[in-house]
Design an enzyme around this catalytic site. Structure first.
Site, PDB file in Angstrom:
ATOM      1  CG  ASP A  22      -1.817   1.215   1.256  1.00 54.12           C
ATOM      2  OD1 ASP A  22      -2.812   1.200   0.512  1.00 54.12           O
ATOM      3  OD2 ASP A  22      -1.526   2.174   2.008  1.00 54.12           O
ATOM      4  CE1 TYR A  61      -0.158   7.679   3.018  1.00 56.86           C
ATOM      5  CE2 TYR A  61       0.231   5.503   2.079  1.00 56.86           C
ATOM      6  CZ  TYR A  61      -0.581   6.377   2.757  1.00 56.86           C
ATOM      7  OH  TYR A  61      -1.811   5.959   3.183  1.00 56.86           O
ATOM      8  CE  LYS A  88      -4.069   4.704   0.395  1.00 51.75           C
ATOM      9  NZ  LYS A  88      -2.680   4.217   0.439  1.00 51.75           N
ATOM     10  CG  HIS A 130      -4.963   9.647   0.357  1.00 51.37           C
ATOM     11  ND1 HIS A 130      -3.597   9.602   0.163  1.00 51.37           N
ATOM     12  CD2 HIS A 130      -5.158   9.162   1.608  1.00 51.37           C
ATOM     13  CE1 HIS A 130      -3.008   9.119   1.236  1.00 51.37           C
ATOM     14  NE2 HIS A 130      -3.938   8.863   2.130  1.00 51.37           N
TER      15      HIS A 130
END
Length: 313
Positions: A44, A49, A78, A111
């Site tokens: 993921d 990130y 995302k 997201h």
């Protein structure tokens, strides 16, 4: 162990989360490589990130070494909040695919149900950082991403059951997954029940309370009820929290950059919680790690956390 999405695809129950800070690119890559070697087959990531590059490099090395094939790994990324508008989706997924070094992802998620300005600090949003939100138009282009072969499935993250219901009223392709915070202190009972009704898979981020992240804490792992159950079974508190998620029928996305804990987190499939354990866990007061106060504003789409979560817990 895998579960089946409404697309017919399989999603591994145990995933490896890559949201963590502050961690260097090389540390992230090494951890993802170690996870793949340990047997994790569900990765993921997200543009927010800053881990897509590390994921891509680790995957390429694993492919080249014959550790795993592309078809054996489920990759999620995302759409970040600055790109949650119709014209933002295609460029965003193309950039993610380029960074990942992949021709497609298995799952692409919105997201947050939120649009903010480029350059806005998500953790310290100002009133003028919010932009008009068009989920319907955005979803229609998410559907186009499936048509174009950029992703096998689409879904959402941090959507309440009400917001999913609203989306279903116009969706041509229904969401396959809703990724939300979920652990014994945030059980998401209403959302899970709704998901079963409409065949929407729930995926749990921060199943251990997001330890190791700037927004996380150790409340889940240090809760006396969880520690008591762990002691009874000869397991760790982390294993109890993850096993609970597995028994709730969701996929869980723990993250750890420690090889021993990676292996420990995989040890959740050969034992079960008792009915008494479940009854004790139900007594735990509900408390989100991410309350969402920072994205509530008089000038944003959500004035209060009640409007954001619509009563889901």
């Amino acid at each position: 162990m895998s579960l089946t999405l409404n697309t017919g695809a399989s999603i591994p129950v145990l995933g490896f989360g890559t949201a963590s800070d502050p961690v260097s690119h090389e540390e992230k890559k090494a951890a993802i490589s170690a996870a793949l070697e340990a047997g994790y087959r569900h990765i993921d990531t997200a543009s927010f990130y800053n881990s897509e590059g590390a994921v891509g490099e680790a995957l390429k090395e694993a492919f080249d070494a014959g550790i795993v094939t592309r078809e054996q790994v489920f990759v999620t990324t995302k759409l970040w909040c600055v790109d949650v508008y119709p014209d933002g989706v295609i460029p965003a997924i193309q950039k993610s695919l380029s960074t990942l070094g992949l021709e497609y992802v298995d799952l692409y998620l919105i997201h947050w149900p939120l649009r903010i300005k480029e350059g806005a600090d998500f953790h310290r949003l100002k009133e003028d950082d919010f932009l008009p939100l068009d989920i319907k138009g955005t979803w229609q282009v998410m559907e186009k991403c499936v048509d174009l072969g950029y992703t096998k499935a689409i879904g959402v993250s941090n959507f309440s059951s009400k917001k999913v219901e609203d989306l279903l009223s116009y969706a041509r392709i229904p969401p396959a997954v809703n990724q939300v915070e979920m652990h014994p202190l945030c059980r998401q009972t209403r959302l899970r029940e709704y998901g079963k009704k409409i065949n929407l898979h729930i995926s749990a981020f921060s199943p251990l309370g997001a330890i190791g992240s700037s927004w996380g804490n150790r409340v889940v792992l240090e809760h006396p009820v969880i520690r008591e159950i762990a002691s009874k079974h000869g397991k760790t508190p982390a294993q109890v929290a993850l096993r609970w998620g597995v028994e709730m029928g969701v996929s869980v996305l723990p993250k750890s950059y420690n090889k021993a804990r990676m292996a420990e987190n995989m040890g959740v499939f050969d034992w079960e919680l008792t009915q008494d354990d479940h009854e004790k866990l139900k007594t735990m007061e509900q408390k989100r790690v991410i309350e969402g106060d920072h994205i509530c504003s008089p000038l944003g789409p959500y004035k209060t956390t009640q409007e954001l979560w619509d009563g889901d817990y």
